[in-house]
Design a protein around this motif. Sequence first.
Motif, mmCIF file in Angstrom:
data_model
loop_
_atom_site.group_PDB
_atom_site.id
_atom_site.type_symbol
_atom_site.label_atom_id
_atom_site.label_comp_id
_atom_site.label_asym_id
_atom_site.label_seq_id
_atom_site.Cartn_x
_atom_site.Cartn_y
_atom_site.Cartn_z
ATOM 1 N N TRP A 124 0.659 -1.138 0.038
ATOM 2 C CA TRP A 124 -0.323 -0.077 0.478
ATOM 3 C C TRP A 124 1.620 1.120 -0.419
ATOM 4 O O TRP A 124 0.189 2.431 -0.651
ATOM 5 C CB TRP A 124 -0.887 0.526 0.994
ATOM 6 C CG TRP A 124 -1.896 1.213 0.991
ATOM 7 C CD1 TRP A 124 -3.621 0.711 0.913
ATOM 8 C CD2 TRP A 124 -1.954 2.224 2.345
ATOM 9 N NE1 TRP A 124 -3.709 2.350 1.285
ATOM 10 C CE2 TRP A 124 -3.272 3.053 1.980
ATOM 11 C CE3 TRP A 124 -0.865 2.848 2.694
ATOM 12 C CZ2 TRP A 124 -3.139 4.721 1.942
ATOM 13 C CZ3 TRP A 124 -0.681 4.507 2.834
ATOM 14 C CH2 TRP A 124 -2.026 5.012 2.956
ATOM 15 N N SER A 125 1.929 1.709 0.506
ATOM 16 C CA SER A 125 2.417 2.877 0.647
ATOM 17 C C SER A 125 3.734 2.868 -0.663
ATOM 18 O O SER A 125 3.717 4.362 -0.449
ATOM 19 C CB SER A 125 4.342 2.104 1.879
ATOM 20 O OG SER A 125 4.543 1.364 1.555
ATOM 21 N N ARG A 130 -2.916 5.631 -3.433
ATOM 22 C CA ARG A 130 -2.778 5.648 -1.876
ATOM 23 C C ARG A 130 -3.106 6.761 -1.149
ATOM 24 O O ARG A 130 -4.188 6.642 -0.520
ATOM 25 C CB ARG A 130 -1.603 4.996 -1.135
ATOM 26 C CG ARG A 130 -0.709 6.506 -1.643
ATOM 27 C CD ARG A 130 0.645 5.628 -0.703
ATOM 28 N NE ARG A 130 1.895 7.213 -1.226
ATOM 29 C CZ ARG A 130 2.572 7.084 -2.314
ATOM 30 N NH1 ARG A 130 2.000 6.329 -3.160
ATOM 31 N NH2 ARG A 130 3.098 7.731 -2.600
ATOM 32 N N TRP A 158 -2.935 -1.909 -5.147
ATOM 33 C CA TRP A 158 -2.613 -2.627 -4.445
ATOM 34 C C TRP A 158 -3.490 -3.723 -4.178
ATOM 35 O O TRP A 158 -4.666 -4.270 -4.187
ATOM 36 C CB TRP A 158 -2.522 -1.925 -2.847
ATOM 37 C CG TRP A 158 -3.796 -1.516 -2.343
ATOM 38 C CD1 TRP A 158 -3.855 -0.097 -2.874
ATOM 39 C CD2 TRP A 158 -4.505 -2.314 -2.262
ATOM 40 N NE1 TRP A 158 -4.810 -0.049 -1.714
ATOM 41 C CE2 TRP A 158 -5.652 -0.963 -1.809
ATOM 42 C CE3 TRP A 158 -4.255 -3.460 -1.406
ATOM 43 C CZ2 TRP A 158 -6.383 -1.778 -0.691
ATOM 44 C CZ3 TRP A 158 -5.611 -4.134 -0.585
ATOM 45 C CH2 TRP A 158 -6.464 -3.271 -0.571
#
Length: 439
Positions: A124-125, A130, A158
């Motif tokens: 996710w990062s 995001r 993601w």
Amino acid sequence: MKRDLRDLPVPEHRESFWDDVAAELGTEVRELPLADEPHRRVGWVLAPVAAVVAVIALIGVSVLLGGEKEGLFDSVSQPLSGDVATTAATETTVATTNPQGPDAPWTVLPVPLDSVPPELADEWSIAENRMWCSALTIDNPRLVEAYKARTANFEGGWGLVYDAPDLRSAFGVAGTSLVSQIELVRRWPNVEYYAEGSVLGYGGEGLDESNPRRLGELVVFGQGCIYQVWSELGNEHLMEVVNSLRFVEGLQAEPVELVTEVEVRVGGVAPWVASPPTDDVPFLPIGRPEAGIEGPLLLPTTIEFDSATIRSATVGAWGVAWDVPGQPGHDTLNVPCEVCGRGVVGFAEFGPNEARTGPVGLPLRIGYNDGSYAEIGYYVGDDLLPADRYQFADRQTGILVPAGYRARVVVSDGREYQMWSHLGLDHLLEMIEGLREVR
């Protein structure tokens, strides 16, 4: 049929109706002001049934994405502004959420970051989405204890997959790069609605009910992406996965803020009324004859570029888009780009059967004295998911780029047009001012 039902006359209640209801139920009944166009919602609620009344006025138009679809310009990061006319009034539109649906599982408190697989946080990062697609995790030890988690490749988004020793990708959850659209979810054979406005559609993968792989697409209220969930273990297992979905502390996008007011400006005489009809067609209305639309036509006359390609666009009954090298635009997936020059501006006409009835609540409305009006906004997907600060990563450069503005222009005789610009609000307002009748 939905539009026809909306237009049916509804008789007024007798004066004592709501007092009688209150007496019957032993509770207070209060009236909510209706939105200009109710969107699958009701305008009355019982006060004790506090099922999250969503105050919504930034309402978008649901258009399916895909390929060359020139839909959804997914919002901008700066507020609407401009100097056309003056503010005459501000109105508030209110719509309620679906009162029959249960609370969504993910509306409870987020789970701690240290309780989720580290693969999810890592994936996710670095995901492009995001900023507008919070991470969801499967918070059910019983479901996941016999499986191994790994990341999945979802371009622009993601994903987290769970493998069994003898079954790869047994189930999982992903936040895709698709922009949130309830109409996209509703095409599934099974649809679940939740109280706060989220919607789940599911069935056999590929919309094939005979397919044993079960797939769900999910619009989560306040998020800008389509989530996907899947299971090789049947519908019951898929719903267990859905009911176990939770947000994660520290892996949350900025929530979408609902806008409560529509700014209404006096536009005076409509530009196409103030100026005589023109025979000087600024561009060929590609596709209009095939669309079967007859009669008068409005076209923008102020679109000028030194170098541009005008092509057809699949919006409305027919549409055209301007590709201009080196200018901001959007790519084939409708993700904004910095200099790709695709779909920099566009224009489309809607046929009589496609036009919506009445204003839909975009945040800026310019009303003209003949009853025509222009609504301007930025939006993402369905009318229940307004967004005022989404930015998207250019797929070529990674630079965050705001999306464009879109206008909905409705003429007093019911004709409806749309136009958009990635060059800012002022440019879009100039396009509206340049609309002329063409005969």
